[in-house]
Design an enzyme around this catalytic site. Structure first.
Site, PDB file in Angstrom:
ATOM      1  N   LYS A   1       0.840  -1.198   0.000  1.00 36.78           N
ATOM      2  CA  LYS A   1       0.000   0.000   0.000  1.00 36.78           C
ATOM      3  C   LYS A   1       0.874   1.248   0.000  1.00 36.78           C
ATOM      4  CE  LYS A   1      -3.581   2.168   2.822  1.00 36.78           C
ATOM      5  NZ  LYS A   1      -4.464   2.016   3.978  1.00 36.78           N
TER       6      LYS A   1
ATOM      7  N   GLU B   1      10.439  -4.653   4.666  1.00 35.39           N
ATOM      8  CA  GLU B   1      10.540  -6.048   4.223  1.00 35.39           C
ATOM      9  C   GLU B   1      10.246  -6.157   2.736  1.00 35.39           C
ATOM     10  OE1 GLU B   1       8.854  -4.898   6.785  1.00 35.39           O
ATOM     11  OE2 GLU B   1       8.911  -6.266   8.510  1.00 35.39           O
TER      12      GLU B   1
ATOM     13  N   GLY C   1      -4.897  -2.133   5.181  1.00 39.01           N
ATOM     14  CA  GLY C   1      -4.102  -3.269   4.701  1.00 39.01           C
ATOM     15  C   GLY C   1      -4.791  -4.602   4.936  1.00 39.01           C
ATOM     16  N   ARG C   2      -5.304  -4.800   6.144  1.00 36.26           N
ATOM     17  CA  ARG C   2      -5.904  -6.099   6.487  1.00 36.26           C
ATOM     18  C   ARG C   2      -7.296  -6.260   5.901  1.00 36.26           C
ATOM     19  NH1 ARG C   2      -4.846  -2.720  10.575  1.00 36.26           N
ATOM     20  NH2 ARG C   2      -6.500  -1.944  11.931  1.00 36.26           N
TER      21      ARG C   2
ATOM     22  N   GLU D   1      -4.785  -6.934  14.774  1.00 34.32           N
ATOM     23  CA  GLU D   1      -4.320  -5.588  14.420  1.00 34.32           C
ATOM     24  C   GLU D   1      -5.494  -4.608  14.552  1.00 34.32           C
ATOM     25  OE1 GLU D   1      -2.616  -4.518  10.423  1.00 34.32           O
ATOM     26  OE2 GLU D   1      -0.699  -4.787  11.420  1.00 34.32           O
TER      27      GLU D   1
ATOM     28  N   HIS E   1      -4.720 -33.560  17.146  1.00 32.08           N
ATOM     29  CA  HIS E   1      -3.583 -34.367  17.590  1.00 32.08           C
ATOM     30  C   HIS E   1      -2.463 -33.512  18.163  1.00 32.08           C
ATOM     31  CE1 HIS E   1      -5.330 -38.032  15.922  1.00 32.08           C
ATOM     32  NE2 HIS E   1      -5.868 -37.185  15.059  1.00 32.08           N
TER      33      HIS E   1
ATOM     34  N   LYS F   1       9.378  -0.834  14.375  1.00 42.07           N
ATOM     35  CA  LYS F   1       9.912  -0.462  13.061  1.00 42.07           C
ATOM     36  C   LYS F   1      10.955   0.643  13.198  1.00 42.07           C
ATOM     37  CE  LYS F   1       5.673  -1.161  10.314  1.00 42.07           C
ATOM     38  NZ  LYS F   1       4.687  -0.526   9.450  1.00 42.07           N
TER      39      LYS F   1
END
Ligand code: F6P
Length: 548
Positions: free
Chosen positions: A210, A216, A272-273, A358, A389, A509
């Site tokens: 965005k 990253e 973003g999410r 978030e 399990h 950050k």
């Protein structure tokens, strides 16, 4: 709106819920079911192709009435209308929150700052569809004229988790001639492993960010550009055929060297999410094709309309949200387990982690005052039956109360022998075991020696929802994601949070930006951190320089 409301714990419904919980909190699900043989059919809701069984919750009719009253007293109706109207409900960033516009039909009108945003949404969708068709048909070629066979999405957070989840979920619909990969982590291993068997001449990168500034993503994108150029003879012109961008930041996209003609835009009112169905979904569209992508958007829209118009008592996202609040605040439940009995949904819990945490992992209200009660629970999960399990032991017999959402589909895309019956039988059995358990008397009656009895007792009374859908189609996925989006929104309204900012990701950050040059410096500069951080940096630096 919210400012004129009484504080959460002073609302009459809240106070009534506190008293009500004292009365019914210890009641056993077994007793509630015994009292009302129709409970399992009554406490259900079917809408837009989703069947929700919420009967195995520790609630009575009075609980529901009070929770619905809480929603009303929290101004939920006004908040829903404000979001759909395009009001700037993301207060701390002064932005509208309009992921619902991304799936609105072409003739809808939704205004932001007096401007109808729907035509622009559809213009981007059309551009994506045109591009997707060209890549899928082989009309779009790489720099050397070869067909694109690999698509690598580079992004992180919402620019990764939605695309990878949707790709995995809809893999059955995907073009098996295209290999999709996703690179998110700045750990070089992610890029190296994703590309080690790919041919640069056949590989298209989608740089999804965005902001187009995320450390990253920009680090991975730079490595991808170097990898691509190295494999294509170093000609800069190659970038145009092998890189496209999805972003709101045209300037940064151009700076990186991607032709802005190959940029797919979106807007600051898409969080973003919440961006899976914006251009961030380009990799999904490439995989499943524009028609399936549009069908997915149709599913989102169907749930949007349900959320916007259904009375709260028959509103799937509202009910799910109120039950989450019930356990988080009145039973001190700190987590929610999401357990899809559907292998294609293996990344759904990871996707939900960002969406939920978030959004509602906040310690202050919209007004900036400390919250009075616990907010967003920790969401986690794994597909069934795998989870059975590993961690189900704790859900069944541990000391934490963990409400569970079971999710399954009535038909399988891969109807292999007895598999689907066995899968669903397991899911029904788990919800049954959690709710009703097994008493000491039952265990003893099986001939269990006394000393072993306590170990084999299941207390039961552990709540769950079961969501059943017909088939994991693109539309069904859209409905499911929108269900959780609106549930998160509703929880945020009750808690009076800004569910659309994420200031909590900033500090780390900023500190990383300070530490990076310290790690990269040829000689260790003076360090001004705490003694622990200083020692860790010193140790790493020494090892790196071979001095350790
Ligand atoms: O660090 C958090 C975050 O801002 C998320 O909210 C977002 O989805 C992610 O980073 C990626 O951001 P971008 O798409 O701008 O690269």
């Amino acid at each position: 709106m919210a400012a004129s409301l009484p504080p959460l714990t002073a609302r009459p419904a809240w106070q009534a819920l506190v008293a009500h919980q004292r009365q019914i909190g210890a009641r056993q699900l077994a007793a509630l079911f015994a009292e009302d043989p129709t409970r399992g059919e009554r406490l259900t809701l079917e809408a837009v192709g989703i069947y929700l069984d919420y009967s195995k919750n520790r609630i009575t009719q009075d609980t529901l009435v009070l929770l619905l009253q809480l929603a009303a007293e929290s101004g939920l109706r006004g908040h829903i209308d404000a979001m759909f109207r395009g009001d700037k409900i993301n207060l701390t960033e002064d932005r509208a929150v309009l992921h619902v516009a991304l799936r609105a039909p072409r003739d809808a009108t939704i205004f932001v700052d007096g401007h109808n945003v729907v035509p622009a949404v559809h213009a981007v969708q059309d551009k994506m569809a045109d591009f997707a068709e060209r890549v899928r048909s082989g009309a779009w070629r790489g720099h050397t004229g070869q067909r694109i066979r690999n698509v690598v999405n580079i992004g992180i957070g919402g620019s990764d988790l939605g695309p990878v989840m949707a790709y995995e979920a809809l893999r059955y619909y995907s073009d098996r001639n295209l290999r999709l990969r996703f690179v998110s982590n700045v750990d070089g291993t992610d890029f190296a492993e994703a590309t080690q068997d790919l041919e640069p001449a056949e590989t298209l990168f989608i740089v999804s960010s965005k902001t187009f500034t995320t450390l990253e993503t920009m680090t991975n994108a730079a490595s991808a550009r170097a990898w691509s150029l190295a494999g294509l003879g170093g000609e800069r012109a190659a970038v145009a055929r092998h890189f496209v961008a999805v972003s709101t930041n045209a300037e940064k996209v151009a700076e990186f060297g991607i032709d802005t003609a190959n940029m797919f835009g979106f807007w600051d009112w898409v969080g973003g999410r919440y961006s899976l169905d914006s251009a961030i979904g380009l990799s999904t569209m490439l995989a499943i094709g524009p028609d399936n992508f549009r069908a997915m958007l149709g599913g989102f829209h169907a749930m949007d309309e349900h959320f916007r118009t259904a009375p709260f008592g028959q509103n799937l996202p509202v009910l799910l949200a109120l039950l989450t609040v019930w356990y988080a605040n009145f039973f001190a439940a700190q987590t929610v387990a999401v357990l899809p009995y559907e292998q294609y949904l293996k990344r759904f819990p990871a996707y939900l982690q960002q969406l939920t945490m978030e959004s509602n992992g906040k310690h202050v209200t919209r007004e900036g005052t400390p919250v009075e009660v616990a907010t967003g629970p920790v969401y986690w999960g794994e597909p069934g039956t795998n989870g059975q399990h590993s961690f189900y032991q704790l859900i069944h017999q541990g000391t934490h109360l963990i409400p569970c959402d079971f999710i399954a589909f009535e038909t399988s895309h891969n109807p292999l022998g007895r598999h689907h019956d066995i899968l669903l039988a397991n899911m029904f059995a788990q919800a049954e075991a959690l709710a009703f358990g097994k008493t000491a008397a039952q265990v003893r009656a099986e001939g269990t020696p006394d000393w072993l009895v306590p170990h084999r007792v299941f207390e039961g009374n552990r709540p769950s929802n079961t969501l059943l859908l017909e088939s994991l189609t693109p539309a069904a996925l859209g409905k499911l994601v929108a269900l959780y989006e609106h549930s998160v929104f509703t929880q945020g309204v009750i808690w009076n949070l800004d569910s659309f900012d994420q200031w909590g990701v900033e500090l780390g950050k900023v500190l990383a930006q300070r530490i990076i040059p310290e790690l990269e410096a040829p000689t260790l500069p003076p360090l001004g951190h705490d003694s622990s951080t200083n020692a860790l940096i010193r140790r790493y630096h020494q090892k790196k320089r071979g001095q350790g």
